[in-house]
Design an enzyme around this catalytic site. Structure first.
Site, PDB file in Angstrom:
ATOM      1  N   GLU A 187      -3.678   5.980   1.549  1.00  0.00           N
ATOM      2  CA  GLU A 187      -3.443   4.590   1.891  1.00  0.00           C
ATOM      3  C   GLU A 187      -4.608   4.123   2.757  1.00  0.00           C
ATOM      4  O   GLU A 187      -4.943   4.754   3.759  1.00  0.00           O
ATOM      5  CB  GLU A 187      -2.123   4.470   2.644  1.00  0.00           C
ATOM      6  CG  GLU A 187      -1.687   3.060   2.949  1.00  0.00           C
ATOM      7  CD  GLU A 187      -0.274   2.998   3.500  1.00  0.00           C
ATOM      8  OE1 GLU A 187      -0.007   2.079   4.295  1.00  0.00           O
ATOM      9  OE2 GLU A 187       0.542   3.864   3.145  1.00  0.00           O
ATOM     10  N   LYS A 217       0.822  -1.222   0.000  1.00  0.00           N
ATOM     11  CA  LYS A 217       0.000   0.000   0.000  1.00  0.00           C
ATOM     12  C   LYS A 217       0.850   1.264   0.000  1.00  0.00           C
ATOM     13  O   LYS A 217       0.595   2.197  -0.761  1.00  0.00           O
ATOM     14  CB  LYS A 217      -0.906   0.016   1.239  1.00  0.00           C
ATOM     15  CG  LYS A 217      -1.971  -1.054   1.250  1.00  0.00           C
ATOM     16  CD  LYS A 217      -2.887  -0.909   2.447  1.00  0.00           C
ATOM     17  CE  LYS A 217      -2.218  -1.206   3.764  1.00  0.00           C
ATOM     18  NZ  LYS A 217      -1.839  -2.621   3.924  1.00  0.00           N
ATOM     19  N   THR A 218       1.842   1.314   0.877  1.00  0.00           N
ATOM     20  CA  THR A 218       2.642   2.530   1.008  1.00  0.00           C
ATOM     21  C   THR A 218       3.393   2.841  -0.287  1.00  0.00           C
ATOM     22  O   THR A 218       3.405   3.982  -0.755  1.00  0.00           O
ATOM     23  CB  THR A 218       3.626   2.401   2.173  1.00  0.00           C
ATOM     24  OG1 THR A 218       2.890   2.248   3.395  1.00  0.00           O
ATOM     25  CG2 THR A 218       4.523   3.617   2.282  1.00  0.00           C
TER      26      THR A 218
END
Length: 468
Positions: free
Chosen positions: A165, A121-122
């Protein structure tokens, strides 16, 4: 409409203001003009960056830190009920706002793109934020890690897009209503909150159901959990689904990924055209993240004709295979990997980049619950390294679980043929791993805890050895 300060968040107090998710929200509110305050257990470059922006940051947790005019307390799921600032706020009747609700409020009147998945995600959120910024779209964004300098994990932009996110760990991603959502993968993790894969699927289905009618889900075509989620969503007529990956039939198909040292060259077929661009971090999984970000931009109506230009400014996220330095011919690289899938992906990426170099790992398990459920798979992943040193479990927010220690990982690693040793004294670990290294080796500090702090100390030991 230009977004302003959400109601009740004009004078917020953040408990744990230096955390990755909390600090981003605090930064955006500060940039919008809110009177932001908060506390954290210790000073950090992130708290320093917030102070430089004008936020008030207290060290330690004490009811006295809570200002008389605080309009709300912002907390994450990691804040315990007995926190003195939280207890004082409840006594005084000050509203308590979860981090996810604060982030959702920041997206009001904007056009959100939310990035979800068990891993990646990051990185993907960062790639999107950098690409959109380089294209002059001035997005707002909130990321779970710093891009280049402390405090770069968030920004209040002047454009209409908000890239966020979306955290599945505590189901807080159910709070968002994105126009475009990305699901990178769906796997069992966060065992304190999810008991089975069925619960995971249900949670991701709920997230997908929050996409605005007519919106788009960008989802992986190669990962089994994502494929199953796509199957479960096939009858949702209000949802446009765009798949990406190496599988035949992917809407955005990856034709080739070529390792180029600590980067990769990626060729994709999108809109009937082949496009090639470079990703500045190694590994197939990061190439897939970049393609997911590209697919989301196209879903948002942004042409894909120049992906190379849009991604060239992306130089990585701290802790995602971040080169910390080199000494005595040894490169030290920091990896945030803490789930077996992430560990395997990063080690395979390093193997592809390293050619004949040895890979040494200093691994710190993260959470007792995760180790209890996935310790065997963690040990098996470490078999991909040439040698590993395993630290004690980093507890984060958890209390110990009887019988759950790093020995679970060590036993599994040895059974898989790995060369592993235990080191219970974290302060001795840098010297141990440096003593094992030879010129040409790659050393990875791996884990989501404070093992990241040991990279510079390893470099110091390597330099000292070279000077002898």
């Amino acid at each position: 409409m230009t977004p302003g300060i959400p109601p009740a968040l004009d004078r917020p107090h953040f408990i744990g203001i230096g955390g990755a998710g909390m600090s981003g929200i605090a930064k955006i509110l500060t940039q919008r003009g809110a009177k932001v305050a908060g506390s954290d257990s210790k000073a950090s470059p992130t708290t320093d960056a917030l102070r430089a922006l004008g936020a008030t940051v207290h060290l330690g947790h004490d009811a006295a830190h809570l200002a008389e005019d605080a309009s709300a307390i912002v907390v994450s799921s990691a804040i315990r009920a007995d926190n003195p600032e939280l207890a004082a706020a409840e006594e005084r009747g000050i509203p308590v706002v979860h981090r996810s609700d604060a982030l959702a409020a920041l997206m009001d009147n904007l056009r959100p793109i939310a990035v979800a998945g068990t891993h990646g995600k990051t990185t993907t959120t960062s790639m999107l934020a950098v690409a959109l910024s380089s294209l002059g779209l001035n997005p707002s964004y909130a990321i779970g890690g710093d891009l280049d300098v402390p405090g770069s994990n968030a920004e209040h932009g002047s454009g209409e897009i908000f890239v966020a996110e979306a955290d599945e760990s505590d189901r807080s991603f159910h709070k968002y209503a994105p126009e475009v959502a990305i699901v990178l993968n769906v796997e069992l993790d966060h065992h304190a909150n999810y008991a089975s894969m069925d619960e995971i699927y249900d949670s991701f289905e709920t997230f997908a159901g929050k996409i605005v009618p007519g919106g788009t889900l960008v989802i992986a075509a190669d990962q089994s959990g994502a494929v199953e989620l796509t199957r479960r969503l096939r009858d949702v007529s209000s949802l446009n689904v765009v798949t990406y990956g190496e599988s035949e039939g992917s809407d955005v198909r990856i034709h080739k990924i070529t390792p180029r040292g600590l980067s990769s060259e990626v060729t994709v077929l999108i809109g009937g055209k082949l496009l090639t661009f470079t990703v500045s971090v190694p590994g197939r999984h990061y190439a897939h993240n970049a393609v997911a970000a590209l697919a989301a931009r196209v879903a948002r109506g942004i042409p894909a004709h120049n992906p190379a230009g849009a991604i060239k400014s992306y130089t990585g996220v701290k802790r995602r295979l971040q080169l910390k330095g080199e000494a005595a011919g040894v490169q030290v690289i920091d990896s945030y990997a803490h789930h077996p899938t992430e560990m395997t992906a990063d080690l395979e990426a390093m193997r592809a980049a390293a050619a004949d170099a040895r890979i040494l790992v200093l691994y710190q398990p993260h959470l007792f619950s995760r180790t209890q459920e996935l310790g065997t798979e963690m040990g098996q992943a470490l078999a991909l390294a040439d040698s590993s040193v395993v630290l004690d479990i980093y507890p984060a927010r958890e209390d110990p679980i009887p019988g759950v220690t790093s020995e679970l990982i060590l036993d599994a690693a040895r059974a898989a043929g790995a060369d592993v040793t235990a080191e219970h004294d974290k302060d001795k670990a840098p010297a141990v791993i440096a003593g094992m290294a030879k010129p040409g080796d790659l050393v990875l500090t791996m884990g989501a805890g404070d093992v990241t702090d040991l990279g510079p100390r390893i470099l110091d030991h390597l330099s000292a050895h070279a000077a002898e």
